[in-house]
Design a protein around this motif. Structure first.
Motif, short mmCIF file in Angstrom:
data_model
loop_
_atom_site.label_atom_id
_atom_site.label_comp_id
_atom_site.label_asym_id
_atom_site.label_seq_id
_atom_site.Cartn_x
_atom_site.Cartn_y
_atom_site.Cartn_z
N GLY A 204 0.81 -1.22 0.00
CA GLY A 204 0.00 0.00 0.00
C GLY A 204 0.84 1.26 0.00
O GLY A 204 0.63 2.17 -0.82
N PHE A 205 1.80 1.35 0.91
CA PHE A 205 2.64 2.54 0.98
C PHE A 205 3.56 2.63 -0.24
O PHE A 205 3.89 3.73 -0.69
N GLY A 206 3.99 1.48 -0.77
CA GLY A 206 4.78 1.51 -1.98
C GLY A 206 4.01 2.08 -3.16
O GLY A 206 4.56 2.79 -4.01
N HIS A 207 2.70 1.79 -3.21
CA HIS A 207 1.86 2.36 -4.27
C HIS A 207 1.67 3.86 -4.07
O HIS A 207 1.66 4.63 -5.04
N TRP A 208 1.54 4.30 -2.82
CA TRP A 208 1.32 5.72 -2.55
C TRP A 208 2.56 6.57 -2.81
O TRP A 208 2.48 7.64 -3.39
N TYR A 209 3.71 6.08 -2.35
CA TYR A 209 4.92 6.90 -2.38
C TYR A 209 5.95 6.42 -3.41
O TYR A 209 7.06 6.93 -3.43
N GLY A 210 5.61 5.44 -4.22
CA GLY A 210 6.53 4.96 -5.24
C GLY A 210 6.20 5.53 -6.61
O GLY A 210 5.17 6.21 -6.81
N TRP A 211 7.07 5.29 -7.55
CA TRP A 211 6.85 5.73 -8.92
C TRP A 211 7.66 4.83 -9.86
O TRP A 211 8.56 4.12 -9.42
N HIS A 212 7.32 4.87 -11.11
CA HIS A 212 8.08 4.11 -12.10
C HIS A 212 7.88 4.72 -13.48
O HIS A 212 6.89 5.44 -13.73
N GLY A 213 8.83 4.46 -14.35
CA GLY A 213 8.74 4.93 -15.72
C GLY A 213 9.53 4.02 -16.63
O GLY A 213 10.52 3.41 -16.21
N LEU A 295 20.58 3.60 -8.02
CA LEU A 295 20.85 5.02 -7.82
C LEU A 295 20.15 5.48 -6.54
O LEU A 295 19.44 4.70 -5.89
N HIS A 296 20.36 6.72 -6.19
CA HIS A 296 19.71 7.27 -5.00
C HIS A 296 18.22 7.44 -5.29
O HIS A 296 17.81 8.23 -6.13
N HIS A 297 17.39 6.65 -4.59
CA HIS A 297 15.94 6.68 -4.73
C HIS A 297 15.48 6.27 -6.12
O HIS A 297 14.43 6.74 -6.61
N ALA A 298 16.22 5.38 -6.77
CA ALA A 298 15.81 4.85 -8.08
C ALA A 298 16.65 3.64 -8.43
O ALA A 298 17.84 3.60 -8.12
N ASN A 299 16.02 2.66 -9.07
CA ASN A 299 16.71 1.49 -9.60
C ASN A 299 16.40 1.39 -11.09
O ASN A 299 15.24 1.51 -11.50
N VAL A 300 17.45 1.17 -11.89
CA VAL A 300 17.29 1.09 -13.34
C VAL A 300 17.41 -0.38 -13.73
O VAL A 300 18.46 -1.00 -13.57
N HIS A 301 16.31 -0.95 -14.25
CA HIS A 301 16.25 -2.36 -14.63
C HIS A 301 16.31 -2.47 -16.16
O HIS A 301 15.69 -1.68 -16.88
N LEU A 302 16.99 -3.49 -16.63
CA LEU A 302 17.08 -3.80 -18.06
C LEU A 302 16.01 -4.84 -18.38
O LEU A 302 16.05 -5.97 -17.86
N ALA A 454 18.23 -0.23 -25.55
CA ALA A 454 17.81 -1.00 -24.37
C ALA A 454 16.52 -0.41 -23.84
O ALA A 454 16.35 0.82 -23.80
N THR A 455 15.61 -1.27 -23.46
CA THR A 455 14.38 -0.84 -22.81
C THR A 455 14.60 -0.88 -21.30
O THR A 455 14.90 -1.93 -20.74
N LEU A 456 14.48 0.29 -20.68
CA LEU A 456 14.78 0.44 -19.26
C LEU A 456 13.49 0.68 -18.47
O LEU A 456 12.58 1.36 -18.94
N SER A 457 13.45 0.10 -17.30
CA SER A 457 12.37 0.36 -16.35
C SER A 457 13.00 0.99 -15.12
O SER A 457 13.78 0.34 -14.42
N ILE A 458 12.69 2.24 -14.88
CA ILE A 458 13.23 2.97 -13.72
C ILE A 458 12.15 2.99 -12.65
O ILE A 458 11.03 3.47 -12.89
#
Length: 541
Positions: A204-213, A295-302, A454-458
């Protein structure tokens, strides 16, 4: 004189109060909701409700796949949209099951926690009078020790075996030794449920305070991007996150290496990038599919890769434009489809005006390894024999009307209406790197080469650690719950022949509180010393 007989007044009994039906309904509903059976049903429903999220494409993962699903299933897709099938985990019905499960677990766990704490603070009860009625019973056995020493010896033996032990002196000079074990079963059960609550809170909190792109990043210093909502292909922010909250970093890919087996199956991927966080300098970093760039407050996935042909178009006035266009793979051999659009070409230098009917678009298929049979299917995912098949169109591309569309295909509406006409004939143009084709109006298109993308998911999830801890604790709690067994053992130690000295007589009984097939063997091991030797030695199992 008249005598009036006085009769005792009878007290009127008030009618029984009828319970409030609304209160009764609420109380029974709460009891039903907070029962363990309801929690299990809701947990099962939550798992079933998550199935559409893995079957249908999701807006939060890839909007392009949702558009492709609309194209492939034009009748079914609107109904899936209405039911929330393309955004399952944000749909009202999924949230309702989630909240009901959360409420049920809290209402179920808290009373059990109170009862468990009370059980831990409660001493084991005294031995029953008729121990021969217990599931496990050992007849009376004589011991040479006096009752006090025998009781203390039995208590020490039980404590060594991790039993909670209590010794009580009886009025007849004997002793009662009560022992209980297996509290970890209920502890593990509660730990599992609290871990499940932690996971639900984390989600729940991950949905509220998280983000992705998601971002398709082509190799090259001119193709980098910075962390901004406008630079993502698709993105989603939590309800408590704004665009200003995103961490500041820039990323550009310098190299991408892919290896394949002889069958064409992917073996490894390695992306090499230059990254800059905040106001710092660029630094080199590498990451793979299962090892994201942190990264700081972000993870870059391949999550994907492919090829981007580099095309240079020279219009009728000799002006050249070069574009790097990503072609999306459609199979495991990297057969890729895409489009290159040149809307700002053929501008008359005398008037500096553009003729919308002279816009040019190229749609085609790229094969990293083309075959000798001329089929539009790649034979291998690596670039062993690159071939580009293109169809040319001239006219109005329809990019100036503000209508959203796919960047990987030409507007079919413009083609069907005749505003965009095919000029390449029935057979497509075939180009290899370095080759140039000339259209009917003298304009030219050169296939310069390719770059990899590369298709990245941050992503950022502030509760990722909580989810990990919850999963680990849940597994530990489940193991304790499965392998723990609560049971009680009693020993009654009485003076031999009713005398306080001169030996003692011991009777034993056992009661498993849960289903425990091995309790008979354990009880026999506990009572064997008294039956065989007549005395309990230190360390005797």
């Amino acid at each position: 004189m008249t005598i009036v007989e006085e009769r005792p007044a009878t007290a009127e009994v008030p009618p029984p109060r009828r319970p409030n039906p609304l209160w009764t309904l609420l109380r029974n509903s709460w009891r039903q909701l907070t029962s363990m059976r309801t929690a299990l049903v809701l947990l099962f429903l939550l798992a079933v409700a998550a199935i559409p999220g893995s079957y249908f494409p999701q807006y939060a993962v890839n909007r392009e796949r949702v558009s492709q699903y609309y194209t492939a299933h034009p009748q079914l897709a609107p109904w899936v949209e209405r039911l929330g099938g393309f955004d399952v985990f944000a749909s009202p019905w999924f949230a309702a099951i989630y909240l009901l499960l959360f409420t049920s677990l809290i209402g179920c766990v808290l009373p059990r926690l109170r009862d468990h704490v009370r059980a831990l603070r409660t001493v084991p009860p005294d031995a029953p009078k008729r121990m021969d009625r217990l599931p496990q019973h050992a007849p009376a056995t004589a011991r040479p020790e006096d009752p006090a020493a025998a009781a203390e010896s039995l208590a020490r033996m039980l404590r060594r075996k991790m039993f909670r032990t209590r010794v009580v002196e009886l009025p007849d000079g004997g002793f009662s030794v009560a022992a209980e074990k297996g509290y970890l079963k209920e502890t593990g059960n509660l730990l599992f449920h609290f871990a499940l609550l932690a996971v639900l809170i984390g989600v729940g909190f991950g949905h509220w305070y998280g983000w992705h792109g998601n971002r398709l990043l082509v190799a090259g210093a001119d193709q980098g991007f910075c962390n901004s909502i406008t630079q993502y292909d698709d993105s989603a922010l939590g309800p408590r996150v704004t665009a200003a909250d995103l961490p500041k970093f820039c990323l550009r890919m310098t190299d991408f290496e892919a290896t394949y087996q002889s069958t064409g199956q992917a073996k490894s991927f390695l992306a090499t990038v230059e990254v800059k966080e905040g106001s710092g300098a660029y630094r080199k970093a590498s990451f793979t599919v299962n090892d994201p760039l942190r990264l700081h407050h972000a993870n870059v996935h391949l999550i994907g890769q492919g090829y981007a042909p580099v095309l240079r178009y020279t219009d009728r006035y000799g002006v050249s434009q070069e574009k790097v266009v990503a072609f999306l793979p459609v199979d495991g051999m990297q057969t890729s489809e895409g489009v290159a659009q040149f809307p700002d070409v053929n501008i008359d230098p005398a008037t500096n005006k553009r003729d919308d009917q002279l816009q040019v678009g190229f749609e085609g298929v790229y094969l990293p390894t083309g075959g000798t049979d001329g089929s539009a299917t790649s034979k291998f995912p690596a670039e062993n024999n690159p071939v580009l098949y293109l169809a040319a169109y001239r006219g109005n591309l329809g990019l100036d009307v503000g209508k959203t569309g796919s960047v990987y295909a030409l507007d079919r509406g413009q083609i069907n209406s005749g505003a965009l006409k095919k000029v390449s004939g029935e057979r497509p143009y075939v180009l290899r790197p370095g080759e140039t084709l000339t259209l009917d109006d003298g304009t030219k298109l050169e296939f310069v080469g390719t770059r990899q993308f590369a298709t990245l998911s941050i992503r950022y999830d502030p509760t990722q650690s909580l989810l990990l801890v919850g999963a680990v604790l849940g597994l530990i709690g489940l193991m304790l719950s499965l392998f723990g067994h609560r049971r009680r053992v009693w020993f009654r130690v009485l003076p031999a022949n009713g005398q306080e000295t001169g030996g003692s007589v011991i009777e034993a009984g056992g009661l498993p509180r849960t289903d425990y097939p091995g309790f008979a063997a354990e009880f026999a091991a506990l009572t064997r010393p008294a039956a065989e030797d007549g005395h309990a030695e230190e360390g005797t199992p």
